[in-house]
Enzyme design. Structure first.
Site, short mmCIF file in Angstrom:
data_model
loop_
_atom_site.label_atom_id
_atom_site.label_comp_id
_atom_site.label_asym_id
_atom_site.label_seq_id
_atom_site.Cartn_x
_atom_site.Cartn_y
_atom_site.Cartn_z
N HIS A 98 -7.55 9.97 3.99
CA HIS A 98 -7.09 8.99 4.98
C HIS A 98 -7.42 9.42 6.41
O HIS A 98 -7.53 10.60 6.70
CB HIS A 98 -5.58 8.79 4.85
CG HIS A 98 -5.19 8.13 3.57
ND1 HIS A 98 -4.53 8.79 2.56
CD2 HIS A 98 -5.39 6.87 3.12
CE1 HIS A 98 -4.35 7.96 1.54
NE2 HIS A 98 -4.85 6.79 1.85
N GLY A 99 -7.54 8.43 7.30
CA GLY A 99 -7.64 8.70 8.72
C GLY A 99 -9.07 8.82 9.22
O GLY A 99 -10.04 8.56 8.49
N ASN B 61 -10.29 0.64 0.05
CA ASN B 61 -9.27 0.53 1.10
C ASN B 61 -9.81 0.94 2.46
O ASN B 61 -10.35 2.05 2.62
CB ASN B 61 -8.11 1.48 0.78
CG ASN B 61 -7.22 0.96 -0.33
OD1 ASN B 61 -7.57 0.02 -1.02
ND2 ASN B 61 -6.07 1.58 -0.49
N ILE B 62 -9.63 0.06 3.43
CA ILE B 62 -10.12 0.33 4.79
C ILE B 62 -9.03 -0.01 5.80
O ILE B 62 -8.59 -1.16 5.88
CB ILE B 62 -11.41 -0.50 5.06
CG1 ILE B 62 -12.55 -0.02 4.13
CG2 ILE B 62 -11.83 -0.38 6.53
CD1 ILE B 62 -13.76 -0.91 4.10
N ASP B 63 -8.63 0.97 6.54
CA ASP B 63 -7.64 0.79 7.59
C ASP B 63 -8.15 1.39 8.91
O ASP B 63 -8.23 0.71 9.94
CB ASP B 63 -6.31 1.45 7.18
CG ASP B 63 -5.18 1.16 8.15
OD1 ASP B 63 -5.42 0.42 9.13
OD2 ASP B 63 -4.06 1.66 7.95
N HIS C 93 -9.15 4.93 -2.12
CA HIS C 93 -8.44 4.97 -0.84
C HIS C 93 -9.29 5.74 0.16
O HIS C 93 -10.31 6.32 -0.19
CB HIS C 93 -7.08 5.67 -1.02
CG HIS C 93 -6.06 4.78 -1.62
ND1 HIS C 93 -4.97 4.33 -0.93
CD2 HIS C 93 -5.98 4.23 -2.85
CE1 HIS C 93 -4.26 3.55 -1.72
NE2 HIS C 93 -4.85 3.47 -2.90
N ASP D 271 0.85 -1.19 0.00
CA ASP D 271 0.00 0.00 0.00
C ASP D 271 0.89 1.25 0.00
O ASP D 271 1.81 1.37 0.83
CB ASP D 271 -0.86 -0.05 1.28
CG ASP D 271 -1.95 0.98 1.32
OD1 ASP D 271 -2.41 1.40 0.25
OD2 ASP D 271 -2.36 1.35 2.44
N GLU E 15 -1.65 5.94 -8.88
CA GLU E 15 -2.62 6.92 -8.38
C GLU E 15 -2.50 8.23 -9.12
O GLU E 15 -1.41 8.73 -9.37
CB GLU E 15 -2.41 7.16 -6.87
CG GLU E 15 -3.37 8.21 -6.31
CD GLU E 15 -3.51 8.18 -4.78
OE1 GLU E 15 -3.16 7.16 -4.16
OE2 GLU E 15 -3.94 9.20 -4.22
#
Ligand code: G3H
Ligand code: 13P
Ligand code: ZN
Length: 332
Positions: free
Chosen positions: A190-191, A277-279, A234, A94, A146
């Site tokens: 993100h986040g 995308n999963i974090d 993302h 990633d 990207e």
């Protein structure tokens, strides 16, 4: 040189083609720990879903590159042990930021890599992506590139502003880079703080923040330019309010955390978006369960006692995403 094929992993080519055609998306879950890995595999096996297990540069620094690679190999064997005869598991880098990092991952058994040149000037982004593609394709490893920059700040991945992907660039970029999938910017980030309160409205009943919608018009324009081409989103955690509330109830401090509403991800998954995308949602599920457990059991100090509910909570979240948001269940 270790080939991912020897490890029982697969690349993304066939998986993405089926997902685009079938109107669903493949889950791409980040992992750094054994509990995350176990929860991802259990969720994928129980729902009969293909899955992408992804490793960031930060994860490699935290856990050690070799260990993570063996964990992915272990994930394949674990899935078989759980009764899945032919698991479809991708080990993906990633946000790779250099050719050398991508090459290192390809050489040690990754089946897919992302080269993130999105912050570079356009021509440099193409040149870097092409260099990675030329190397990766020799080994049948697939490459995500990207175009467009996501807003948000998160460890190794940071950008202060969001620049939406320009649809007029996607044909040239994908053809000249040769990438297998394209991550785009349509308003995700993100986040756990994807939008500032000033960018949101407030629900008058609950007082909770309501984020602005994703730029579906840009997504649809990109789809028209690249029919059937795999698109990646993302920054797609939803930041579930119940996990945020649990964290805050048991001593955490996450005021006004806000993510992408799941109905918008559901809509995106039906389009050419075939990897989501999963974090952060995994981090929230883990932290909420640990905070609750430790607050309720102050005398316990065996990590297995608090990591078990953390693993269960992550698994529940992964299953929910697969079945109710991405629609990748029963697609093995
Ligand atoms: O997109 C970023 C992922 O959430 C990975 O984050 O660099 O903190 O491991 P990380
Ligand atoms: P989230 O922070 O929204 O989970 O995004 C993760 C991601 O994009 C990993 O590349
Ligand atoms: Zn990302």
């Amino acid at each position: 040189m270790v080939s991912y094929k020897e490890l029982g992993l697969v690349n993304t080519r066939e998986m993405f083609a089926k997902a685009v055609k079938g109107g669903y998306a493949i889950p791409a879950f980040n992992f750094n720990t054994m509990e995350q890995m176990q929860a991802i595999v259990q969720a994928a096996v129980e729902t009969k879903s293909p899955v992408i297990m992804q490793v960031s540069k930060g994860a490699r620094n935290y856990a050690n590159a070799t260990i993570l690679r063996y964990m992915a190999q272990g994930a394949v064997e674990y899935a078989k042990e759980l009764g899945c005869a032919n698991p479809q598991i991708v080990l993906h880098l990633d946000h790779g930021d250099t050719f050398e990092l991508c090459k290192d991952c390809i050489d040690m058994g990754f089946s897919s890599v992302m080269i993130d040149g999105s912050s570079l000037p356009y021509e440099e982004n193409i040149a870097l992506a092409k260099k990675v593609v030329d190397y990766a394709h020799k080994y049948d490893v697939t490459v995500e590139a990207e175009l467009g920059v996501l807003a948000g700040v998160e460890d190794e991945v940071s950008s202060a502003v969001s620049h939406y992907t320009k649809p007029e660039e996607v044909i040239d970029f994908s053809q000249r880079s040769g990438c297998d999938s394209l991550a785009i910017s349509i308003g995700t980030s993100h986040g756990a703080y994807k939008f500032t309160p000033a960018q949101c409205t407030r629900d008058p009943k609950t007082g909770k923040l309501v984020p602005p919608p994703l730029a579906f018009n840009i997504l649809h324009e990109i789809e028209k330019k690249l029919p059937g081409f795999p698109i990646v989103l993302h920054g797609s955690s939803s930041v579930p309010q119940e996990e945020v509330d649990t964290i805050n109830k048991y001593g955490g401090k996450l005021p006004d955390a806000v993510g992408i509403p799941e109905e918008q991800l559901r809509e995106a998954a039906k389009s050419a978006v075939c990897k989501i995308n999963i974090d952060s949602d995994s981090r929230l599920a883990m932290t909420a369960a640990i905070r609750k457990y430790l607050a309720e059991n102050p005398s316990h100090f065996d990590p297995r006692q608090y990591l078990k509910p953390a693993r269960e909570n992550m698994k529940k979240m992964y299953i929910h995403k697969i079945v109710n948001v991405l629609g990748s269940n029963n697609k093995l």
